[in-house]
Write a protein that holds these residues in place. Structure first.
Motif, mmCIF file in Angstrom:
data_model
loop_
_atom_site.group_PDB
_atom_site.id
_atom_site.type_symbol
_atom_site.label_atom_id
_atom_site.label_comp_id
_atom_site.label_asym_id
_atom_site.label_seq_id
_atom_site.Cartn_x
_atom_site.Cartn_y
_atom_site.Cartn_z
ATOM 1 N N ASN A 536 22.355 -12.775 20.662
ATOM 2 C CA ASN A 536 22.915 -14.046 21.115
ATOM 3 C C ASN A 536 24.026 -14.451 20.150
ATOM 4 O O ASN A 536 23.763 -14.848 19.011
ATOM 5 N N ALA A 537 25.261 -14.353 20.597
ATOM 6 C CA ALA A 537 26.404 -14.602 19.720
ATOM 7 C C ALA A 537 26.404 -16.031 19.172
ATOM 8 O O ALA A 537 26.731 -16.266 18.002
ATOM 9 N N THR A 538 26.022 -16.985 20.037
ATOM 10 C CA THR A 538 25.996 -18.384 19.592
ATOM 11 C C THR A 538 24.944 -18.588 18.503
ATOM 12 O O THR A 538 25.196 -19.226 17.471
ATOM 13 N N LEU A 539 23.759 -18.014 18.727
ATOM 14 C CA LEU A 539 22.692 -18.128 17.736
ATOM 15 C C LEU A 539 23.081 -17.452 16.429
ATOM 16 O O LEU A 539 22.878 -18.010 15.342
ATOM 17 N N ASN A 540 23.652 -16.258 16.530
ATOM 18 C CA ASN A 540 24.054 -15.528 15.322
ATOM 19 C C ASN A 540 25.096 -16.301 14.530
ATOM 20 O O ASN A 540 25.085 -16.297 13.286
ATOM 21 N N ALA A 541 26.013 -16.963 15.228
ATOM 22 C CA ALA A 541 27.028 -17.769 14.545
ATOM 23 C C ALA A 541 26.374 -18.938 13.813
ATOM 24 O O ALA A 541 26.768 -19.291 12.697
ATOM 25 N N GLU A 542 25.357 -19.542 14.431
ATOM 26 C CA GLU A 542 24.645 -20.631 13.781
ATOM 27 C C GLU A 542 23.881 -20.142 12.551
ATOM 28 O O GLU A 542 23.865 -20.803 11.510
ATOM 29 N N LEU A 543 23.248 -18.970 12.677
ATOM 30 C CA LEU A 543 22.501 -18.408 11.546
ATOM 31 C C LEU A 543 23.435 -18.051 10.403
ATOM 32 O O LEU A 543 23.091 -18.212 9.223
ATOM 33 N N PHE A 544 24.633 -17.564 10.736
ATOM 34 C CA PHE A 544 25.616 -17.207 9.714
ATOM 35 C C PHE A 544 26.167 -18.450 9.023
ATOM 36 O O PHE A 544 26.422 -18.456 7.813
ATOM 37 N N GLY A 545 26.319 -19.517 9.759
ATOM 38 C CA GLY A 545 26.946 -20.724 9.228
ATOM 39 C C GLY A 545 26.036 -21.596 8.401
ATOM 40 O O GLY A 545 26.516 -22.390 7.589
ATOM 41 N N ALA A 546 24.708 -21.465 8.586
ATOM 42 C CA ALA A 546 23.798 -22.363 7.875
ATOM 43 C C ALA A 546 22.480 -21.658 7.582
ATOM 44 O O ALA A 546 21.747 -21.311 8.519
ATOM 45 N N ILE A 547 22.167 -21.463 6.309
ATOM 46 C CA ILE A 547 20.890 -20.847 5.952
ATOM 47 C C ILE A 547 19.730 -21.770 6.313
ATOM 48 O O ILE A 547 18.607 -21.303 6.536
ATOM 49 N N THR A 548 20.003 -23.063 6.381
ATOM 50 C CA THR A 548 18.934 -23.996 6.758
ATOM 51 C C THR A 548 18.464 -23.728 8.182
ATOM 52 O O THR A 548 17.297 -23.978 8.515
ATOM 53 N N LYS A 549 19.349 -23.211 9.036
ATOM 54 C CA LYS A 549 18.979 -22.848 10.405
ATOM 55 C C LYS A 549 17.990 -21.679 10.386
ATOM 56 O O LYS A 549 17.003 -21.674 11.133
ATOM 57 N N ILE A 550 18.243 -20.704 9.523
ATOM 58 C CA ILE A 550 17.331 -19.560 9.400
ATOM 59 C C ILE A 550 15.988 -20.028 8.853
ATOM 60 O O ILE A 550 14.925 -19.596 9.321
ATOM 61 N N MET A 551 16.034 -20.914 7.879
ATOM 62 C CA MET A 551 14.805 -21.367 7.227
ATOM 63 C C MET A 551 13.933 -22.218 8.148
ATOM 64 O O MET A 551 12.756 -22.457 7.853
ATOM 65 N N ASP A 552 14.479 -22.683 9.266
ATOM 66 C CA ASP A 552 13.693 -23.436 10.234
ATOM 67 C C ASP A 552 12.689 -22.546 10.976
ATOM 68 O O ASP A 552 11.701 -23.044 11.518
ATOM 69 N N TYR A 553 12.970 -21.232 10.997
ATOM 70 C CA TYR A 553 12.083 -20.307 11.699
ATOM 71 C C TYR A 553 10.945 -19.876 10.767
ATOM 72 O O TYR A 553 11.180 -19.597 9.586
ATOM 73 N N PRO A 554 9.720 -19.787 11.257
ATOM 74 C CA PRO A 554 8.595 -19.331 10.420
ATOM 75 C C PRO A 554 8.767 -17.882 10.000
ATOM 76 O O PRO A 554 9.548 -17.123 10.592
ATOM 77 N N ALA A 555 8.009 -17.472 8.975
ATOM 78 C CA ALA A 555 8.175 -16.141 8.382
ATOM 79 C C ALA A 555 7.914 -15.015 9.372
ATOM 80 O O ALA A 555 8.512 -13.940 9.260
ATOM 81 N N ASP A 556 7.003 -15.221 10.338
ATOM 82 C CA ASP A 556 6.648 -14.142 11.262
ATOM 83 C C ASP A 556 7.446 -14.161 12.551
ATOM 84 O O ASP A 556 7.197 -13.370 13.461
ATOM 85 N N ASP A 557 8.413 -15.071 12.647
ATOM 86 C CA ASP A 557 9.255 -15.128 13.839
ATOM 87 C C ASP A 557 10.230 -13.948 13.846
ATOM 88 O O ASP A 557 10.835 -13.641 12.808
ATOM 89 N N PRO A 558 10.398 -13.250 14.974
ATOM 90 C CA PRO A 558 11.318 -12.098 15.034
ATOM 91 C C PRO A 558 12.740 -12.435 14.584
ATOM 92 O O PRO A 558 13.418 -11.597 13.987
ATOM 93 N N ILE A 559 13.175 -13.666 14.852
ATOM 94 C CA ILE A 559 14.533 -14.048 14.430
ATOM 95 C C ILE A 559 14.608 -14.128 12.909
ATOM 96 O O ILE A 559 15.568 -13.637 12.296
ATOM 97 N N ARG A 560 13.585 -14.730 12.279
ATOM 98 C CA ARG A 560 13.558 -14.807 10.810
ATOM 99 C C ARG A 560 13.462 -13.406 10.210
ATOM 100 O O ARG A 560 14.139 -13.095 9.220
ATOM 101 N N ILE A 561 12.634 -12.560 10.790
ATOM 102 C CA ILE A 561 12.478 -11.183 10.292
ATOM 103 C C ILE A 561 13.799 -10.427 10.393
ATOM 104 O O ILE A 561 14.203 -9.706 9.472
#
Length: 632
Positions: A536-561
């Motif tokens: 998902n290009a939009t999601l990836n751009a959000e993850l790249f732009g803000a580490i806080t967005k990544i940290m919102d996902y739990p440790a076992d979430d596939p997106i966080r992994i």
């Protein structure tokens, strides 16, 4: 120390010492007592050969003031000054271990986390060019005056941070903060070297850096409290109050020393009309321009900005490196860098300027070697370190804020511990070259092991040990390299040569940060698209732009992994680059540096004590030189 020291800053800017004492069989004339010294009328060629009169011929106002103060401080005054310097290191280190870690959160709060490297690169450029500027200014005005200026810069920077409403305001705060930071680092290093002999300088530096270790633990609680409350602005704002309070004692000690010296007739300042900005602003500006080498400062600042900023801006540009302006900036920057070298080495002195990087420094292997070692070491360090804080925030899902804070400062603990250890060793084993090389080899080992340890699933203890080894090795190198460079110049050149060592270290910082930002900006979007499920290009751009967005996902979430895997891959490449660069500093140290003896003198060049008075060894050398002249 001399009982009477008179400093007269006139048009001719003369200094005279008088002392009723003699030492042993040395006459007053031989001790340099009662003779006239010229200040400000620097002959740049006098330091091309070893001569004990360089101290007299090139004595600056800043050096004269601090030497005069040492004649009146006494034991209690001297200890009070050291206490003030220790307090400066305390607040400087508390700021250093906390505020830089808020930047990732601050930039992410505006959705601009990828701009972190750009902000740090710009900061590194300012810190770099600020070193020689403040070194010159501390000689031109005095040490206490620089403390006051840097405190004002800090306060303005913190106000901009705390009140920022966009990433532009963060960048503005970083600019002002950087001017304050580089000035405080520079003048404190110079003052400590002013008041310590070669034998004790490394040890004193190690002791003064102890607050870094203490504040690693204290700062951790502050850091966790600030971020738990989501109050990163207060993390900056608290220093608006703390900095003036902590800088007041050292400023008071220096100014008191100058005042007492004047009162006792030891220091007399008669204003120089050519330096009076109120009565003769044009003459004063011309004089300051030449003594501080503003053309050189402008050349080096422009060159660094034009060369380094494209590396951080290109990844975010629509056409990337195909953008013509980036190529043009690097080309023009390269040309200006060659102009700077030519100006400093060949033309500045011909036009009456006092260069910030005179050729005579680079002819000395210890100075050139120390500069090059620090430059390469900082390139290696910041290749790995620029995004390390972001890396552990994303990958170490089980760590608390406090644990992340401690990890990010493990190298600091190693650096400061190594400073004490190396300083203690050098009190007894006064040959520093191979101790420095050993430290650089330990630093290389830590950088190399980090390639494996950086894995997100790697043991925490392995990751921590890699950082500790790098800190220990880097601490030996940084402490010893500064002393070895300072030992090779007279007191009046000490601030400038210290600035050059720190300047090239900060240039290495800027280059390392710029390369890390370019790698991060180029590789991370691709790695996220490969490892984060869904593409998902939009999601990836959000993850790249803000580490806080990544940290919102739990440790076992596939997106966080997936994000963790992407971060690990990019960090691996940065660690490989850091290790390759770390190979070169020990090689440079071995072939460039010559071992020196660390003794109870201010330096090995003019052989003076801390008050600028000739030692018995100096007088003996002069007698031998005179005898040699007579015999010819």
């Amino acid at each position: 120390m001399p009982d009477s020291y008179t400093f007269k800053e006139e048009v001719s800017e003369k200094v005279s010492y008088t002392d009723e004492k003699t030492t042993g069989d040395i006459s007053k004339e031989e001790q340099g007592i009662g003779h006239k010294l010229v200040v400000g009328q620097v002959d740049p060629h006098t330091a091309d050969k070893l001569t004990t009169e360089v101290h007299d011929a090139q004595l600056s106002a800043g050096v004269a003031k601090v030497e005069a103060a040492q004649a009146v401080w006494g034991r209690k005054g001297y200890l009070a000054l050291l206490g003030g310097v220790f307090l400066v290191y305390f607040i400087y280190s508390l700021d250093g271990v906390t505020t830089f870690q808020y930047l990732a959160i601050a930039t992410s709060s505006f959705g601009q986390h990828s701009m972190l490297g750009t902000v740090q690169t710009a900061s590194g450029i300012i810190i770099s060019i600020g070193k020689p500027f403040y070194a010159k200014l501390s000689d031109y005005l005095g040490r206490a005056e620089i403390y006051i200026i840097t405190c004002i810069m800090y306060i303005i920077g913190y106000i901009l941070y705390a009140s920022s409403q966009n990433v532009g305001a963060i960048a503005g705060g970083q600019v002002m903060y950087s001017f304050g930071y580089t000035g405080l680092q520079m003048v404190t290093s110079v003052v400590l070297a002013d008041v310590t002999t070669l034998k004790y300088r490394a040890f004193a530096a190690g002791v003064m850096n102890l607050p870094w270790v203490l504040n690693t633990f204290i700062g951790g609680f502050i850091y966790q409290g600030i971020l738990d409350a989501n109050q990163w602005r207060w993390g900056y704002g608290m220093f608006i109050i703390m900095f003036p309070v902590c800088l007041a004692p050292v400023v008071a000690s220096l100014l008191w020393g100058q005042w007492k010296a004047k009162k006792e007739g030891i220091l007399e300042i008669i204003p120089n009309p050519d330096k009076d900005f109120f009565r003769n602003p044009i003459k004063a500006t011309i004089t300051a321009n030449k003594e501080m080498d503003f053309p050189g400062l402008i050349f080096v600042g422009l060159a660094l900005a034009l060369i380094l900023l494209p590396f951080t801006l290109a990844p975010a540009a629509v056409n990337g490196w195909q953008t013509p302006s980036f190529i043009a900036m690097i080309t023009v920057g390269g040309v200006i860098l060659f102009i700077f070298a030519g100006w400093e080495l060949y033309f500045a002195e011909r036009f009456g300027y006092v260069p910030i990087a005179p050729l005579r420094f680079f002819k000395n292997g210890n100075i050139a070697g120390s500069i090059l070692v620090n430059f390469l070491d900082f390139v290696s360090f910041y290749l790995q370190y620029t995004y390390q804080s972001s890396f552990v925030m994303v990958t170490k899902t089980e760590w608390s804020w406090y644990e992340m804070f401690l990890f990010n400062n493990v190298q600091t603990i190693g650096l400061c511990s190594a400073g004490i250890i190396s300083g203690t060793i050098l009190l007894y084993w006064k040959r520093p070259k191979f101790l420095m090389i050993a430290g650089l080899l330990v630093r290389l080992l830590g950088a190399g092991l980090m390639i494996h340890a950086r894995g997100a699933l790697g043991p925490d203890v392995e990751l921590v040990w890699c950082q500790l080894l790098q800190g220990l090795g880097g601490g030996f190198a940084s402490t010893i390299s500064s002393v070895m460079a300072q030992a090779m110049v007279p007191h009046t050149d000490m601030a400038v040569v210290t600035a050059l060592v720190l300047l090239f270290a900060e240039v290495g910082n800027s280059i390392g940060s710029a390369i890390a930002t370019a790698v991060w900006g180029t590789q991370m979007p691709h790695q996220l698209s490969v490892h984060v499920p869904g593409n998902n290009a939009t999601l990836n751009a959000e993850l790249f732009g803000a580490i806080t967005k990544i940290m919102d996902y739990p440790a076992d979430d596939p997106i966080r992994i997936g994000a963790i895997t992407a971060y690990g891959e990019v960090m691996k490449n940065l660690c490989i680059g850091a290790t390759i660069v770390a190979i070169f500093p020990p090689i440079v140290a071995y072939f460039f540096l010559t071992d020196i003896k660390l003794d109870d003198k201010h330096n090995q060049f003019d052989n003076r004590d801390l008050a600028g008075r000739k030692t018995e060894e100096t007088v003996k050398k002069e007698q031998e030189e005179k005898a040699g002249v007579t015999s010819t």
